[in-house]
Design a protein around this motif. Structure first.
Motif, PDB file in Angstrom:
ATOM      1  N   LEU A 126       0.862  -1.200   0.000  1.00 28.16           N
ATOM      2  CA  LEU A 126       0.000   0.000   0.000  1.00 28.16           C
ATOM      3  C   LEU A 126       0.885   1.232   0.000  1.00 28.16           C
ATOM      4  N   THR A 127       0.406   2.330  -0.559  1.00 30.24           N
ATOM      5  CA  THR A 127       1.131   3.591  -0.391  1.00 30.24           C
ATOM      6  C   THR A 127       0.224   4.572   0.356  1.00 30.24           C
ATOM      7  N   VAL A 128       0.814   5.281   1.307  1.00 27.35           N
ATOM      8  CA  VAL A 128       0.041   6.227   2.116  1.00 27.35           C
ATOM      9  C   VAL A 128       0.831   7.530   2.261  1.00 27.35           C
ATOM     10  N   VAL A 129       0.091   8.637   2.246  1.00 27.51           N
ATOM     11  CA  VAL A 129       0.690   9.980   2.305  1.00 27.51           C
ATOM     12  C   VAL A 129       1.504  10.180   3.591  1.00 27.51           C
ATOM     13  N   ASP A 130       2.712  10.701   3.418  1.00 29.70           N
ATOM     14  CA  ASP A 130       3.612  10.830   4.566  1.00 29.70           C
ATOM     15  C   ASP A 130       4.053  12.271   4.827  1.00 29.70           C
ATOM     16  N   ASP A 131       3.403  13.236   4.141  1.00 37.75           N
ATOM     17  CA  ASP A 131       3.804  14.628   4.397  1.00 37.75           C
ATOM     18  C   ASP A 131       2.632  15.468   4.905  1.00 37.75           C
ATOM     19  N   GLN A 132       1.680  14.811   5.552  1.00 31.86           N
ATOM     20  CA  GLN A 132       0.638  15.523   6.311  1.00 31.86           C
ATOM     21  C   GLN A 132       0.731  15.001   7.737  1.00 31.86           C
ATOM     22  N   THR A 133       0.895  15.935   8.663  1.00 28.57           N
ATOM     23  CA  THR A 133       1.098  15.560  10.067  1.00 28.57           C
ATOM     24  C   THR A 133      -0.051  16.069  10.925  1.00 28.57           C
ATOM     25  N   GLY A 134      -0.556  15.199  11.805  1.00 30.70           N
ATOM     26  CA  GLY A 134      -1.671  15.604  12.662  1.00 30.70           C
ATOM     27  C   GLY A 134      -1.734  14.785  13.934  1.00 30.70           C
ATOM     28  N   SER A 135      -2.811  14.970  14.687  1.00 28.23           N
ATOM     29  CA  SER A 135      -3.001  14.248  15.954  1.00 28.23           C
ATOM     30  C   SER A 135      -4.189  13.307  15.822  1.00 28.23           C
ATOM     31  N   THR A 187       2.047  11.035  10.897  1.00 26.94           N
ATOM     32  CA  THR A 187       1.530  11.268   9.544  1.00 26.94           C
ATOM     33  C   THR A 187       0.487  10.185   9.257  1.00 26.94           C
ATOM     34  N   TRP A 188      -0.249  10.337   8.152  1.00 22.36           N
ATOM     35  CA  TRP A 188      -1.213   9.288   7.774  1.00 22.36           C
ATOM     36  C   TRP A 188      -0.481   7.957   7.581  1.00 22.36           C
ATOM     37  N   CYS A 189       0.739   8.052   7.007  1.00 17.56           N
ATOM     38  CA  CYS A 189       1.518   6.835   6.785  1.00 17.56           C
ATOM     39  C   CYS A 189       1.939   6.231   8.127  1.00 17.56           C
ATOM     40  N   GLY A 190       2.307   7.094   9.084  1.00 16.43           N
ATOM     41  CA  GLY A 190       2.688   6.632  10.429  1.00 16.43           C
ATOM     42  C   GLY A 190       1.523   5.935  11.113  1.00 16.43           C
ATOM     43  N   PRO A 230       4.405  11.241  -1.237  1.00 17.02           N
ATOM     44  CA  PRO A 230       4.048  12.641  -0.975  1.00 17.02           C
ATOM     45  C   PRO A 230       2.592  12.904  -1.393  1.00 17.02           C
ATOM     46  N   THR A 231       2.001  13.956  -0.822  1.00 14.20           N
ATOM     47  CA  THR A 231       0.630  14.354  -1.161  1.00 14.20           C
ATOM     48  C   THR A 231       0.473  14.511  -2.672  1.00 14.20           C
ATOM     49  N   ALA A 267     -10.033  18.172  -2.331  1.00 13.04           N
ATOM     50  CA  ALA A 267      -9.814  19.184  -1.286  1.00 13.04           C
ATOM     51  C   ALA A 267      -8.329  19.270  -0.935  1.00 13.04           C
ATOM     52  N   ILE A 268      -7.885  20.498  -0.659  1.00 16.83           N
ATOM     53  CA  ILE A 268      -6.505  20.684  -0.173  1.00 16.83           C
ATOM     54  C   ILE A 268      -6.525  20.503   1.342  1.00 16.83           C
ATOM     55  N   ARG A 269      -5.652  19.610   1.822  1.00 12.47           N
ATOM     56  CA  ARG A 269      -5.599  19.338   3.263  1.00 12.47           C
ATOM     57  C   ARG A 269      -4.376  20.003   3.880  1.00 12.47           C
ATOM     58  N   PRO A 270      -4.476  20.357   5.197  1.00  8.89           N
ATOM     59  CA  PRO A 270      -3.316  20.994   5.840  1.00  8.89           C
ATOM     60  C   PRO A 270      -2.117  20.047   5.918  1.00  8.89           C
ATOM     61  N   ALA A 271      -0.913  20.580   5.660  1.00 12.04           N
ATOM     62  CA  ALA A 271       0.291  19.753   5.759  1.00 12.04           C
ATOM     63  C   ALA A 271       0.609  19.468   7.221  1.00 12.04           C
TER      64      ALA A 271
END
Ligand SMILES: NC(=O)c1ccc[n+]([C@@H]2O[C@H](COP(=O)([O-])OP(=O)(O)OC[C@H]3O[C@@H](n4cnc5c(N)ncnc54)[C@H](OP(=O)(O)O)[C@@H]3O)[C@@H](O)[C@H]2O)c1
Length: 293
Positions: free
Chosen positions: A180-189, A221-224, A243-244, A251-255
């Protein structure tokens, strides 16, 4: 405010991801939750809402209903604004009429994501998506109304039992694929819905009003998050970071949209457990994941 014996009307409480967790938490606290779906009462219909509240005569009004489809909102702007921006102040008016607390939820997506440190409750919303702008408009409408028993809780990256969510989606994809590939440059809680529900009750018990940020502690990140979930399920599926830019969405999501929890911690004296701990409860207990081979 003591919750025991109180009647709590919860919009979104019957079918929503957070709403169902809230219904459980209020029930466990000895309150009398009245969980509702859009079929029971349409929050876009003020007369229907008023009639329902007259009949149920609640001590507390919780709005966990919203338009939550982030990409679809780009095409359904009118519906997103009706539910997320117009409806909340109308619900608060009903709460004000009865002088009962009004609890409403918002999102980390009210922020653009151009910071590198956690967003505080004092940061100004500057959303980039229709969903985020509509949620920020809802907050603004509530603040403008100025009802003093209003509590607005911004949460982020929700997962938990009761409704399909990112973690469950990843785990079911892992069952059918070896990569699977998952986005790794968006960070959140990440936020575990039952923890958000419990901590909402903590805030109500402290008579908190105004804006609060709430999530599990830590960030990823989503990947994490996907990797941690797959590891807990002992999945053999490999999850690769992308990467995103490799995964186009409407929609543009916050990095970066990590929420600063200090106001919640100061008010309640409670530090939410880490998202890793909460994820373990979700994957191993709620989903009862056995090792995937
Ligand atoms: N999910 C996330 O990752 C996330 C992140 C940050 C913030 N939030 C915020 O947290 C809150 C809860 O989100 P969630 O993910 O738990 O929502 P959800 O699972 O998508 O549930 C939305 C709820 O709203 C109800 N609803 C929709 N339209 C309605 C209407 N016209 N009248 C009455 N009820 C209506 C739905 O009922 P039906 O089933 O009958 O349609 C459903 O119960 C929202 O304010 C959301 O913006 C969520």
């Amino acid at each position: 405010m003591h919750l025991k014996g109180l009647t709590v009307v919860i919009f979104g409480g019957k079918t929503g991801l957070l709403g169902q967790a809230l219904t459980d938490a209020f029930r466990k606290a000895g309150a009398k939750p009245i969980p509702l779906s859009s079929v029971d009462c349409d929050i876009l219909n003020p007369l229907e809402v008023e009639r329902l509240l007259d009949k149920k005569d609640p001590d507390l009004l919780v709005n966990a209903a919203a338009y939550t489809q982030v990409d679809q909102a780009e095409d359904e702007e009118e519906m997103a604004f009706a539910l997320n921006a117009t409806a909340p102040p109308l619900l608060a008016v009903q709460a004000a009429k009865r002088y009962i607390p009004f609890i409403h939820y918002s999102t980390d997506f009210v922020f653009k994501g151009d910071k590198q440190t956690p967003y505080s409750v004092y940061d100004e919303p500057n959303a980039t998506s229709v969903y985020g702008i509509s949620k920020a408009d809802g907050e603004r409408g509530l603040l403008k109304l100025g009802y003093d028993r209003t509590l607005i809780i911004r949460i982020s990256w929700l997962f938990g039992p009761g409704r399909i969510n990112f973690v469950e989606k990843i785990l079911s994809l892992c069952e059918g694929r070896d990569k699977l590939t998952v986005v790794d440059d968006q960070t959140g809680s990440p936020s575990y819905a039952p923890d958000i529900a419990t901590h909402t009750l903590n805030l109500i018990e402290h008579d908190a009003t105004g804006i609060y940020h709430l999530a599990n502690s830590g960030e990823t990140t989503w990947c994490g998050l996907a990797t941690a979930a797959a590891d807990l399920a002992k999945s053999a599926c490999t999850i690769d970071p992308v990467p995103t830019s490799a995964y186009t969405t409407k929609a543009i999501r916050p990095a970066y949209s990590v929420l600063d929890l200090s106001k919640f911690i100061e008010t309640t004296g409670i530090t939410p457990r880490t998202w890793e701990d909460a994820l373990k409860t979700y994957v191993l207990k709620d989903l009862k994941k056995q090792p995937i081979h």
